[in-house]
Motif scaffolding. Structure first.
Motif, PDB file in Angstrom:
ATOM      1  N   UNK A   1       0.838  -1.203   0.000  1.00 24.17           N
ATOM      2  CA  UNK A   1       0.000   0.000   0.000  1.00 24.17           C
ATOM      3  C   UNK A   1       0.868   1.247   0.000  1.00 24.17           C
ATOM      4  N   UNK A   2       1.982   1.198   0.710  1.00 24.96           N
ATOM      5  CA  UNK A   2       2.894   2.333   0.727  1.00 24.96           C
ATOM      6  C   UNK A   2       3.497   2.565  -0.654  1.00 24.96           C
ATOM      7  N   UNK A   3       3.844   1.474  -1.348  1.00 22.52           N
ATOM      8  CA  UNK A   3       4.400   1.616  -2.698  1.00 22.52           C
ATOM      9  C   UNK A   3       3.379   2.216  -3.651  1.00 22.52           C
ATOM     10  N   UNK A   4       2.127   1.774  -3.539  1.00 15.30           N
ATOM     11  CA  UNK A   4       1.080   2.329  -4.406  1.00 15.30           C
ATOM     12  C   UNK A   4       0.807   3.790  -4.065  1.00 15.30           C
ATOM     13  N   UNK A   5       0.885   4.116  -2.773  1.00 12.38           N
ATOM     14  CA  UNK A   5       0.608   5.489  -2.358  1.00 12.38           C
ATOM     15  C   UNK A   5       1.687   6.452  -2.866  1.00 12.38           C
ATOM     16  N   UNK A   6       2.930   6.006  -2.823  1.00 11.49           N
ATOM     17  CA  UNK A   6       4.040   6.879  -3.232  1.00 11.49           C
ATOM     18  C   UNK A   6       4.298   6.832  -4.731  1.00 11.49           C
ATOM     19  N   UNK A   7       3.671   5.901  -5.441  1.00  7.60           N
ATOM     20  CA  UNK A   7       3.926   5.764  -6.882  1.00  7.60           C
ATOM     21  C   UNK A   7       3.547   7.027  -7.646  1.00  7.60           C
ATOM     22  N   UNK A   8       2.518   7.750  -7.172  1.00  7.38           N
ATOM     23  CA  UNK A   8       2.081   8.939  -7.909  1.00  7.38           C
ATOM     24  C   UNK A   8       3.105  10.071  -7.809  1.00  7.38           C
TER      25      UNK A   8
END
Length: 374
Positions: free
Chosen positions: A211-218
């Motif tokens: 979830x952290x990776x998806x959150x910071x991907x943007x």
């Protein structure tokens, strides 16, 4: 008489805007899904046909709620929460709930998938509007604000976290917060609840690496272009290809399996590619008109329950629009929220059209001031 004419005009504006969005959505679902539909089923119109069926059912639901006095619905506010909690719990049971993409959000009923979180949003609005309208004279007290709103909504949020579905959580919590503000809650109480909510979301995101990776991907999608950044990169390519006027209706290249979920969460990107900036701005203006008209209808209601119920429904739609559009344009993390009336998906479409039906009834009923049980 003048009030009645104004309400009638508002009703037609709301209905007309909704129908235009539905028409655009049907056309774009056909455009965006044709390649995927043919590759999976051999029928390029497969998703389009299902969308037309969903629109038909949704319009029937809208007509039903438009003819049902909205004040009668408050008798079922608690029941709607209980049913939503049960449905959200069933989703998590293996063999009953349906999973896709690592999330368990659907029930399979009669050959169709059903997403309980979409209707939990409406149940939340109905329940909170009922509670706040009953407690209007005592809402300044923190205990009256918290009990019984927070425990009931908290149970639903926990069940949605277990799915998981961050987008639905954001919509529900933001709507409840806005309704509390409209209901007259003290600012310091709202600030405290807001800080607690933000802290909870941060814990939800940072305690799970994916979830952290998806959150910071943007923030930098090109850091992992074939992984967490793939969706947003392909979405931005679609917008960039469209330019000012687009490459032509039906001519999208990203729908050739480059952009995942092109007909659902990322349909706004396909719109940007095919009809360009002018087309996307037109869609934005249609949603702005829908929201302004819906809020106007709500604030013209002659009772507090109607005002809160209508504003809550519009908030749900507005937050969905904001989260989806900001997600596909890289302004917010992608959270799996569909675009109301445009994206493929029967549950969201039915829930939103039923909400529009309630708004139409609020407009029609605002000239009446009494109703048994209110």
């Amino acid at each position: 008489m003048a009030r009645r004419r104004i309400n009638l005009r508002l009703s037609w504006l709301l209905l007309g805007t909704t129908l235009v969005l539905l028409f655009i959505g049907a056309v774009m679902v056909l455009n965006a899904s044709s390649v995927m539909a043919f590759s999976k089923t051999g029928d390029s119109c497969y998703y389009f046909k299902r969308q037309l069926l969903s629109i038909l059912v949704g319009l029937m639901g809208m007509a039903l709620f438009a003819g049902l006095d909205y004040r009668f619905l408050r008798k079922f506010s608690l029941a709607s929460i209980v049913i939503s909690v049960i449905a959200l719990f069933l989703v998590l049971i293996p063999g009953i709930g349906q999973s896709a993409g690592g999330a368990s959000r659907w029930l399979f009923i009669g050959g169709f998938t059903f997403q309980p979180s979409e209707f939990a949003k409406l149940a939340t609005v109905l329940y909170v509007a009922d509670i706040l309208s009953k407690k209007s004279s005592r809402i300044k007290k923190f205990s009256e604000l918290i009990i019984p709103i927070v425990p009931a909504i908290g149970i639903m949020v926990v069940l949605i976290i277990l799915q998981p579905h961050l987008g639905a959580i954001l919509i529900i919590c933001s709507t409840v917060f806005f309704l509390m503000f409209l209901g007259g809650a003290k600012l310091r109480h709202l600030v405290g609840l807001g800080m607690f909510g933000l802290l909870s979301i941060a814990i939800f995101i940072f305690t799970e690496p994916y979830r952290l990776r998806r959150f910071t991907a943007f923030l930098n999608p090109w850091k992992d272009p074939r992984g967490t950044g793939f969706h947003i990169i392909q979405s931005l390519i679609a917008f960039g290809s469209g330019g000012l006027t687009g490459i032509g209706l039906g001519m999208s290249r990203q729908k050739f399996l480059y952009l995942p979920e092109a007909h659902t969460d990322f349909i706004f990107a396909i719109i940007g590619e095919e009809v360009g900036l002018l087309g996307t701005l037109s869609i934005v203006l249609l949603f702005v008109a829908l929201i302004v008209v819906g809020l106007t209808i709500s604030f013209r209601s002659r009772n507090n329950f109607g005002k809160l119920l209508g504003c809550g429904i519009i908030c749900v739609i507005a937050f969905q629009v904001i989260i989806n559009m900001c997600g596909v344009t890289g302004l917010l993390p992608i959270t799996g929220v569909s675009l109301p009336f445009l994206s493929f998906g029967g549950s969201s479409l039915l829930a939103n059209l039923c909400g529009v039906g309630v708004l139409l009834n609020i407009a029609k009923s605002s000239k009446r001031t009494s109703f048994s049980g209110v």
